[in-house]
Design an enzyme around this catalytic site. Structure first.
Site, PDB file in Angstrom:
ATOM      1  N   THR A  90       1.293   0.412  -6.503  1.00 32.11           N
ATOM      2  CA  THR A  90       1.015   1.153  -5.177  1.00 32.11           C
ATOM      3  C   THR A  90      -0.278   1.551  -4.503  1.00 32.11           C
ATOM      4  O   THR A  90      -0.949   1.708  -6.015  1.00 32.11           O
ATOM      5  CB  THR A  90       2.025   2.006  -5.616  1.00 32.11           C
ATOM      6  OG1 THR A  90       2.937   1.574  -5.611  1.00 32.11           O
ATOM      7  CG2 THR A  90       3.028   2.681  -4.245  1.00 32.11           C
ATOM      8  N   SER A 105      12.734   4.058  -4.863  1.00 35.65           N
ATOM      9  CA  SER A 105      11.425   4.287  -4.916  1.00 35.65           C
ATOM     10  C   SER A 105      11.010   5.287  -5.317  1.00 35.65           C
ATOM     11  O   SER A 105      11.660   6.592  -4.975  1.00 35.65           O
ATOM     12  CB  SER A 105      10.333   3.737  -2.734  1.00 35.65           C
ATOM     13  OG  SER A 105       9.060   4.483  -3.650  1.00 35.65           O
TER      14      SER A 105
END
Length: 583
Positions: free
Chosen positions: A394, A465
């Site tokens: 990420t 998430s």
């Protein structure tokens, strides 16, 4: 009926709560690690951008210098990262955008990917109900419907100041001119080359040298992205229709059909970001603004900080056995809750208020062993009484502008280079976010996280998430913006960065650079970066029942703190090519 049930739950929790003990003070704790050295923090007077790549930080800074606000700069940084940081920057992924205006307004935009309409609960299982290896982590079937482009358009429409075309154009120019590789980027592309070839058999993506050239990439090599530049031009000129309709949409669907994926033109047309109410919490007199579900990060962070507030971590000593005990046991309990209760709030009630209720949080820590011994994860389950509803690569950037507007944004493809699938003719990578669903209840995902039915696959659903963009204020004024990539380690890395500043008085760069520890309930181990623990502290923890798992560095924390004189202090993670810039 539901309100009566929740009332009953909270009454039950109140009845079983016991008082949380306070930490004993150990003024001379020889097992505590010395505070880490680091490079000096960047300090600027007016504005700052901290991102995972120098080119993206430069472009964001230029937008601020030409009169754009933090939100304009965020859009420009996002598109620049899609070019300069292919391992995580993206057009084909999604994320979470948190902001605070200089007048105190706040907002949270969910531009997380969604499951395609043809997705189903057991789509990654064989006939015997076993998980099919790699099906949810690589290749065309691993991708959810991308949300990044729609997210940036939505941010600009509500908050932007400069024209849209001026914010996308720098990324177009960067893609055409090319990006000079760093040693880390070259190594990542070389390591992933076999996957790029495997999952793109009909074309050669720009990340692989053309015409059978097998030379490895080297630092200082330049990669140009003509297909990606044309895609960015369509986004620049047509906005939403330049990605979710027309030529780009046709290229995405053609790629899906070529490789057995299931994203359709209708899936692309239906995608919409969602504004959600940010979560609020506090810690030691500071107020926190955090991301709500389908991010688990905000809930988990607020739970852990509540659990830790009764303990004097500073007196215990940084990374001492006592401090590690408190932090690990909080993490263990919170990750157990995460696995059971959290999911997409549009597909079932997520009990956020109950999970962050002070009585519930206090009760979760009431089983803490005062002697510093570990509580085995096999003995720690999700907190009792709450209803269960059916229904590591990420990147993060922070921006504070001269007016005091602040952005904390985390965006992702999920795994490094996502699904490894590059859309032919469009030049961008697709995500492998479908693995963030609970592919099978109790089965670990790419990051070792387990989940239950609250995060099961359903068409149109957003997967859970760990992304944790966070803004901290004090006395109604901006104090810190922070976030990081790192899969399941995101939440604990943000937690530690905040604790490093508020409990241990570290500078922003110290707090970001300091060696990290991590525990996520399952597997039952403390991951430890090199030099995170003194040998004697490690031995003490092992005698008390903790398993220490040495691990290479993780995360790329970026953060900005407002100093008492109003200057901005940046922290850019040395684990990556991150860069803080400002004026």
């Amino acid at each position: 009926m539901k309100s009566r049930f929740y009332s009953f739950v909270l009454l039950a929790l109140l009845a079983c709560t016991t008082s949380t003990p306070t930490a004993s003070v150990t003024p001379a704790n020889t097992l505590a690690a010395p505070l880490p050295d680091s490079e000096p923090s960047l300090i600027t007077a007016q504005a700052m951008v901290v991102s995972a790549h120098p080119e993206a930080s430069r472009i964001g800074l230029e937008v601020l210098q030409k009169g754009g606000n933090a939100y304009d700069a965020a859009v420009a940084v996002q598109f620049a990262l899609a070019v300069a940081l292919p391992t995580a920057g993206n057009l084909g992924g999604g994320g979470f955008f948190l902001y605070r205006g200089n007048e105190g307004s706040i907002g949270a935009l969910d531009f997380r990917e969604m499951a395609p309409s043809a997705a189903s609960r057991d789509m990654y299982l064989d006939k015997q109900g076993n998980v099919i290896t790699d099906l949810s982590t690589a290749g065309h079937l691993a991708s959810g419907v991308p949300g990044t482009v729609a997210g940036m358009i939505t941010v600009h429409q509500k908050l932007g100041k400069l024209p849209w075309t001026e914010l996308v154009q720098p990324a177009v120019e960067l893609a055409r001119r090319g990006v000079v590789l760093t040693s880390k980027e070259a190594a990542g592309l070389n390591r992933t080359r076999p996957d790029f070839i495997k999952y793109n058999p009909k074309h050669t993506p720009a990340y692989v040298r053309p015409d059978g050239d097998t030379r490895p990439w080297q630092a200082s090599d330049t990669i140009r992205y003509p297909d990606l530049a044309r895609t960015l031009e369509r986004i620049r000129d047509k906005g939403w229709a330049g990605f979710y309709q027309g030529q780009t949409a046709k290229l995405i669907v053609a790629e899906m059909q070529r490789g057995g994926g299931i994203i359709t033109e209708q899936d692309l047309l239906r995608y919409q970001p969602k504004w959600r109410a940010p979560l609020r919490g506090s810690y030691r007199g500071y107020d926190l603004i955090a991301m709500p579900p389908p991010s688990s990060g905000g809930v988990a962070l607020l739970q852990m900080l509540q659990m830790l507030e009764p303990y004097d971590l500073r007196a215990a000593g940084w990374h001492s056995p006592l401090a590690v005990h408190y932090i690990t046991e909080a993490e263990r309990r919170v990750y157990a809750d995460r696995a059971t209760y959290l999911g997409d709030p549009d597909f079932g009630k997520v009990p956020v208020a109950q999970l962050t209720d002070p009585t519930y949080v206090k009760n979760r820590m009431s089983t803490l062993e005062n002697n510093g011994r570990a509580t085995p994860s096999s003995e720690v389950q999700a907190g009792a009484g709450l209803p269960v509803y059916e229904s590591d690569q990420t990147t993060h950037y922070n921006i504070v502008d001269a007016m005091g507007n602040a952005v904390s944004c985390t965006t992702t493809l999920n795994g490094s280079y996502g699904s490894k699938v590059v859309v032919a003719g469009a030049g961008f990578l697709l995500n492998n976010e479908m693995d963030d669903f609970s592919v099978k209840a109790g089965a670990p995902n790419y990051y070792g996280l387990v989940g239950g039915t609250a995060n099961a696959i359903e068409p149109g659903k957003r997967m859970l998430s760990s992304m944790t963009p966070t803004i901290v204020t004090q006395g109604g004024k901006l104090f810190m913006v922070v976030g990081t990539p790192g899969g399941s380690t995101i939440i604990t890395s943000v937690l530690q960065t905040i604790i490093h500043v508020l409990d241990y008085g570290m500078t922003m760069q110290q707090a970001v650079s300091a060696p990290r520890l991590h525990h996520q309930w399952l597997p039952d181990q403390i991951d430890a970066e090199e030099n995170a623990l003194l040998p004697a502290a490690r031995d003490t923890l092992q005698r008390r029942g903790y398993k220490i798992n040495p691990r290479s560095a993780w995360g790329r924390v970026d953060a900005i703190r407002v100093l008492p004189d109003g200057h901005l202090e940046g922290g850019a993670d040395p684990r990556g090519d991150d860069k803080a810039m400002g004026y």
